[in-house]
Design an enzyme around this catalytic site. Structure first.
Site, PDB file in Angstrom:
ATOM      1  N   TRP A 261       9.701  -6.775 -12.914  1.00 25.03           N
ATOM      2  CA  TRP A 261      10.057  -7.425 -11.684  1.00 25.03           C
ATOM      3  C   TRP A 261      11.555  -7.592 -11.677  1.00 25.03           C
ATOM      4  O   TRP A 261      12.169  -8.217 -12.417  1.00 25.03           O
ATOM      5  CB  TRP A 261       9.441  -9.014 -11.764  1.00 25.03           C
ATOM      6  CG  TRP A 261       9.648  -9.844 -10.617  1.00 25.03           C
ATOM      7  CD1 TRP A 261       9.222  -9.765  -9.393  1.00 25.03           C
ATOM      8  CD2 TRP A 261      10.814 -10.825 -10.655  1.00 25.03           C
ATOM      9  NE1 TRP A 261       9.682 -10.910  -8.573  1.00 25.03           N
ATOM     10  CE2 TRP A 261      10.758 -11.189  -9.347  1.00 25.03           C
ATOM     11  CE3 TRP A 261      11.766 -11.384 -11.580  1.00 25.03           C
ATOM     12  CZ2 TRP A 261      11.667 -12.241  -8.842  1.00 25.03           C
ATOM     13  CZ3 TRP A 261      12.572 -12.063 -11.139  1.00 25.03           C
ATOM     14  CH2 TRP A 261      12.746 -12.855  -9.635  1.00 25.03           C
TER      15      TRP A 261
ATOM     16  N   ASP B  15      12.364  -8.141  -5.170  1.00 23.95           N
ATOM     17  CA  ASP B  15      13.114  -9.511  -4.810  1.00 23.95           C
ATOM     18  C   ASP B  15      14.622  -9.543  -5.240  1.00 23.95           C
ATOM     19  O   ASP B  15      15.295 -10.435  -5.095  1.00 23.95           O
ATOM     20  CB  ASP B  15      12.301 -10.466  -5.696  1.00 23.95           C
ATOM     21  CG  ASP B  15      11.086 -10.980  -4.865  1.00 23.95           C
ATOM     22  OD1 ASP B  15      10.582 -10.713  -3.695  1.00 23.95           O
ATOM     23  OD2 ASP B  15      10.285 -11.566  -5.758  1.00 23.95           O
TER      24      ASP B  15
ATOM     25  N   TRP C 276       2.317  -8.817   3.702  1.00 30.48           N
ATOM     26  CA  TRP C 276       1.146  -9.042   2.958  1.00 30.48           C
ATOM     27  C   TRP C 276       1.376  -9.054   1.402  1.00 30.48           C
ATOM     28  O   TRP C 276       1.859  -7.889   0.802  1.00 30.48           O
ATOM     29  CB  TRP C 276       0.128  -7.818   3.447  1.00 30.48           C
ATOM     30  CG  TRP C 276      -1.089  -8.137   2.391  1.00 30.48           C
ATOM     31  CD1 TRP C 276      -1.479  -8.096   1.218  1.00 30.48           C
ATOM     32  CD2 TRP C 276      -2.479  -8.004   3.133  1.00 30.48           C
ATOM     33  NE1 TRP C 276      -2.613  -8.360   1.041  1.00 30.48           N
ATOM     34  CE2 TRP C 276      -3.518  -8.255   2.258  1.00 30.48           C
ATOM     35  CE3 TRP C 276      -3.042  -8.094   4.440  1.00 30.48           C
ATOM     36  CZ2 TRP C 276      -4.849  -8.179   2.329  1.00 30.48           C
ATOM     37  CZ3 TRP C 276      -4.390  -8.117   4.766  1.00 30.48           C
ATOM     38  CH2 TRP C 276      -5.196  -8.342   3.540  1.00 30.48           C
ATOM     39  N   ASP C 277       1.319  -9.931   0.621  1.00 29.79           N
ATOM     40  CA  ASP C 277       2.195 -10.347  -0.460  1.00 29.79           C
ATOM     41  C   ASP C 277       1.133 -10.356  -1.506  1.00 29.79           C
ATOM     42  O   ASP C 277      -0.282 -10.515  -1.115  1.00 29.79           O
ATOM     43  CB  ASP C 277       2.945 -11.708  -0.489  1.00 29.79           C
ATOM     44  CG  ASP C 277       4.002 -11.623  -1.422  1.00 29.79           C
ATOM     45  OD1 ASP C 277       3.916 -10.732  -2.433  1.00 29.79           O
ATOM     46  OD2 ASP C 277       4.976 -12.421  -1.285  1.00 29.79           O
TER      47      ASP C 277
ATOM     48  N   ASP D 286       6.776 -17.546   3.332  1.00 24.49           N
ATOM     49  CA  ASP D 286       5.785 -18.373   2.492  1.00 24.49           C
ATOM     50  C   ASP D 286       6.043 -19.801   3.041  1.00 24.49           C
ATOM     51  O   ASP D 286       7.344 -20.352   3.465  1.00 24.49           O
ATOM     52  CB  ASP D 286       6.013 -18.397   1.272  1.00 24.49           C
ATOM     53  CG  ASP D 286       4.943 -18.970   0.207  1.00 24.49           C
ATOM     54  OD1 ASP D 286       4.053 -19.568   0.905  1.00 24.49           O
ATOM     55  OD2 ASP D 286       4.901 -18.409  -0.903  1.00 24.49           O
TER      56      ASP D 286
HETATM   57  C1  DGJ Z   1       7.333 -12.957  -3.177  1.00 26.14           C
HETATM   58  C2  DGJ Z   1       8.205 -11.912  -2.454  1.00 26.14           C
HETATM   59  O1  DGJ Z   1       8.579 -10.901  -3.030  1.00 26.14           O
HETATM   60  C3  DGJ Z   1       9.295 -12.815  -1.661  1.00 26.14           C
HETATM   61  O2  DGJ Z   1       9.887 -12.056  -0.776  1.00 26.14           O
HETATM   62  C4  DGJ Z   1       8.593 -14.010  -0.825  1.00 26.14           C
HETATM   63  O3  DGJ Z   1       7.840 -13.329  -0.012  1.00 26.14           O
HETATM   64  C5  DGJ Z   1       7.806 -14.755  -1.931  1.00 26.14           C
HETATM   65  N1  DGJ Z   1       6.827 -14.185  -2.602  1.00 26.14           N
HETATM   66  C6  DGJ Z   1       7.262 -15.893  -1.375  1.00 26.14           C
HETATM   67  O4  DGJ Z   1       6.355 -16.724  -2.259  1.00 26.14           O
END
Ligand code: DGJ
Length: 723
Positions: free
Chosen positions: A185, A535, A464-465, A354
């Site tokens: 990550w 991220d 969509w996460d 979010d």
């Molecule tokens: C993980 C994503 O990668 C971020 O960009 C963001 O949308 C967060 N989740 C929100 O919880």
């Protein structure tokens, strides 16, 4: 495109610069013949021959280059197919029974022409197992798709213990170097290269999604001799968004072989009489023009064939996403103020991330409750959407449909909907459990809440996460011995739900995200138009992540935000230009608290966004050339360069970055490949000049990169033929 030669026992798929051949041996085995540049004459393609000598303690089977080896007899290398029968037999011996050409085997479901898909049929008649081995050469990209379909033609249910997409025998008598993408990550798709030894190399995911740790791609170059633009490279990419495995190993007789497909870890699949199982597609690319050549083939293929048809040819909008500015603290007034500033800067799409739904004030609650939070948006989303649209922006929204917080109305109503082992506590990650998308009722829930959300609000874009991996893989409405189907059923359920939602709302653009780039593969790109790649928005770190991502995936899928220095992941101090230039190599986004930007920052940002709009056609649709890796080389230490050339070679854009002066190295000279050798190009952004494509490729241009984190965009436009 597919020519069948030599008495129907050898098949050759041939295009201008790629050929693939396989054939049937005297013993009825389907064997590899050739993969590489097309050969001069038909008779040059070698016949399919079993391995000529027996190797003690091994055998002919595991040393022969089988296209789809099933586990049987003295077979100890990685097979494609393992089957268990009700009587305890675990042995499948397939033999050639026939072949056929058909139309429309295209991954996207659209047909490119007649008879473009070759199926070679194998069968174990005693056991009623039929195997279709499929090949499809895409003429435009020269990518070959391979997959298999297993059918139970017997009278009893059987269990598939392993069912891979394909096996590939690499040309003999070479040692190979492997290139692969690994990470974690915040550090996805890091490019690694090493010579293969005699050990077994496994790239995999056992996490239920494609994973941050490995991406289902690798490239093999004979002798480790390829460069970005020269040498032979064989590359594969697997279209599957769940557990997967790529195994590369030498046979006992020393030939390198690759097997790829769904991971057999904790997997099995029951096949009742008459049923079939079709594997994911494996994409194969060959290039005599180095790693760049195979990447460009994948880019073309994904852009032209894989991405959802609806938005395939559209330029991706410049987006603003509020996540890093607000985290969960979203409100009507603040979002509208952010949108106003985003519009002033030149953004075209405003995305609320979010925090807008349920009782979602942090990551401990709310997932699953997809109604608008009444405290944050007392009048619903309507006023924000109208305001955003009046500013000329499109509107986007974040969702995480596969998830549920135990602290939610959904969980209280349907605790049985999550993956779990009966009577044992489920593992929570980021305080959330994962919904069992293998269940049709859960799929219906996801489809219907998304349908309602999109029908009730004018939403142009969905992010969509998926913020956790799968644990406790059970809970299917199936007998205990079939619970291992979860891993695949989740992916099928996801694909089905997104397909259905897209069918109902074809205009909506979908962005794929899994805590950044945790679920990126050619399978997900059939349903999602673009990807949130990581991220980690540090502009320098991103150069590494983007270099890896670009091995497989095209720039028009690669979303990259400009954020502040010293942001949540502890970014270094980097000038605004460098941050923009890093993000402008893909789909540009802004992810910062832009209300805190100074007038000077806003002015610069607006002009960089305007410049991006001028160059984005070349970036998003062009052919990409990675010129200098961020991992560095001795001469141009600390300089990274990447160029995009329009397919008609009328124009090109070069991005160059330097981290700082190093050992008094001179300003770098960058050679720019890909332009028409005999055309003249005007150069803008470096010393003004008019140079031929040949000179740009062989001599290059010196770039004025001196200070820490200097960066430049150089543009080339065709002036005339040198003639
Ligand atoms: C993980 C994503 O990668 C971020 O960009 C963001 O949308 C967060 N989740 C929100 O919880």
């Amino acid at each position: 495109m597919v020519r069948t030669i030599v008495d129907d026992r050898l098949w050759v798929l041939e295009s201008t610069d790629v050929a693939y051949a396989c054939g049937v041996s005297d013993s009825g085995d389907l064997l590899h013949s050739y993969f590489g540049a097309p050969l001069a004459f038909e008779r040059d393609y070698p016949p399919a021959l079993s391995f000529p000598i027996s190797v003690p303690f091994s055998g002919v089977a595991e040393n022969s280059p089988e296209e789809y080896p099933s586990w049987s007899g003295a077979m100890y290398t990685e097979p494609c197919l393992r089957v268990s029968f009700p009587d305890g037999t675990r042995d499948v011996r397939t033999r050639y029974v026939g072949s056929q050409l058909s139309s429309g085997g295209n991954d996207s479901g659209t047909s490119e022409g007649d008879n473009d898909t070759l199926e070679i049929r194998l069968e174990d008649g005693d056991r009623g197992i039929r195997v279709g081995v499929f090949y499809h050469l895409h003429p435009e990209s020269r990518v070959i798709e391979r997959w298999a379909k297993i059918t139970n033609a017997g009278g009893m249910p059987v269990r598939l213990d392993q069912v891979m997409s394909a096996s590939l025998a690499l040309p003999e008598s070479y040692s190979y170097r492997i290139s692969y993408l690994s990470g974690r990550w915040g550090a996805e798709t890091q490019l690694h290269r090493r010579m293969l030894g005699t050990d077994v190399t496994v790239l995999e995911s056992r996490r239920g999604h494609t994973s941050h740790e490995f991406n289902p791609w690798c490239a093999l170059d004979p002798g480790g001799k390829a460069t970005e633009e020269s040498g032979e490279v064989y590359a594969v990419g697997l279209a599957h968004s769940g557990n997967w495995k790529i195994v590369v190993q030498q046979t006992p007789a020393g030939r390198t072989r690759l097997v790829a497909g769904i991971h057999d870890f904790d997997f099995n699949w029951e096949l009742p009489p008459g049923d079939s199982f079709e594997t994911p597609r494996l994409l194969l690319a060959f290039s005599g023009e180095g790693f760049g050549g195979t990447s460009r083939a994948f880019h073309r293929h994904i852009r032209k064939t894989v991405l959802p048809e609806q938005h395939r040819d559209e330029l991706r909008p410049v987006l603003y996403n509020s996540w890093e500015a607000t985290t969960f603290n979203v409100s009507e007034d603040h979002q509208i103020r952010l949108a106003k500033r985003a519009a002033e800067l030149g953004a075209e799409l405003f995305v609320v991330d979010d925090g807008w739904f349920g009782k979602r004030n942090d990551d401990t609650a709310g997932l699953g409750d997809w109604y608008v939070n009444p405290e944050k948006f007392p009048r619903g989303l309507g006023p924000v959407i109208s305001a955003v649209r009046e500013m000329g922006l499109r509107f986007g929204l974040w969702v995480e449909p596969e998830m549920v917080n135990p602290d939610s109305e959904l969980y209280r109503k349907h605790p049985e909907w999550i993956y779990h082992f009966a009577g044992r506590a489920p593992t929570l990650m980021r305080n959330q459990a994962i919904l069992n998308l293998g269940r049709p009722d859960v799929q219906e829930f996801v489809i219907s809440f998304m349908d309602r959300l999109l029908a009730e609000n004018r939403i142009d874009f969905i992010k969509w996460d998926m913020n956790r991996t799968i644990t406790e893989p059970a809970g299917l409405d199936l007998p205990a011995e079939r619970q291992r189907e979860v891993w695949v059923r989740h992916v099928q359920g996801l694909y089905r739900a997104v397909e259905e939602i897209r069918r109902k709302h074809p205009d909506v653009i979908f962005e794929d995200c899994s805590g950044g780039g945790g679920r990126v593969d050619p399978g997900i790109l059939r349903l999602f138009d673009q990807v949130w790649v990581s991220d980690n928005t540090d502009a320098y770190d991103r150069l590494f992540i983007q270099e890896g991502y670009s091995q497989v995936y095209p720039a028009n899928t690669m979303v990259s935000w400009v954020t502040s220095t010293g942001g949540p992941l502890g970014q270094r101090q980097v000038p605004l230009e460098y941050r923009f230039h890093s993000s402008m190599t893909g789909v540009l986004g802004i992810g910062d608290d832009i209300l805190s930007w100074s007038d000077e920052e806003c002015r610069k940002a607006a002009s960089l966004i305007a410049e991006y709009k001028e160059i984005r056609t070349v970036v998003q649709r062009g052919e990409q050339y990675r010129i200098l890796s961020p991992a560095g080389g001795a001469v141009a230490a600390g300089t990274t360069a990447v160029a995009y050339v329009s397919p008609d070679r009328e124009e090109a854009v070069l991005f160059a970055y330097r981290n700082g002066p190093h050992f008094r190295n001179p300003m770098p000279v960058i050679r720019v490949p890909g332009l028409a050798a005999e055309a003249l190009y005007t150069v803008k952004g470096a010393e003004p000049a008019t140079l031929s494509g040949d000179a740009l490729r062989r001599v290059g241009i010196r770039l004025n990169l001196i200070r820490d984190y200097d960066s430049l965009i150089v543009r080339f436009r065709r002036a005339q033929h040198a003639g």
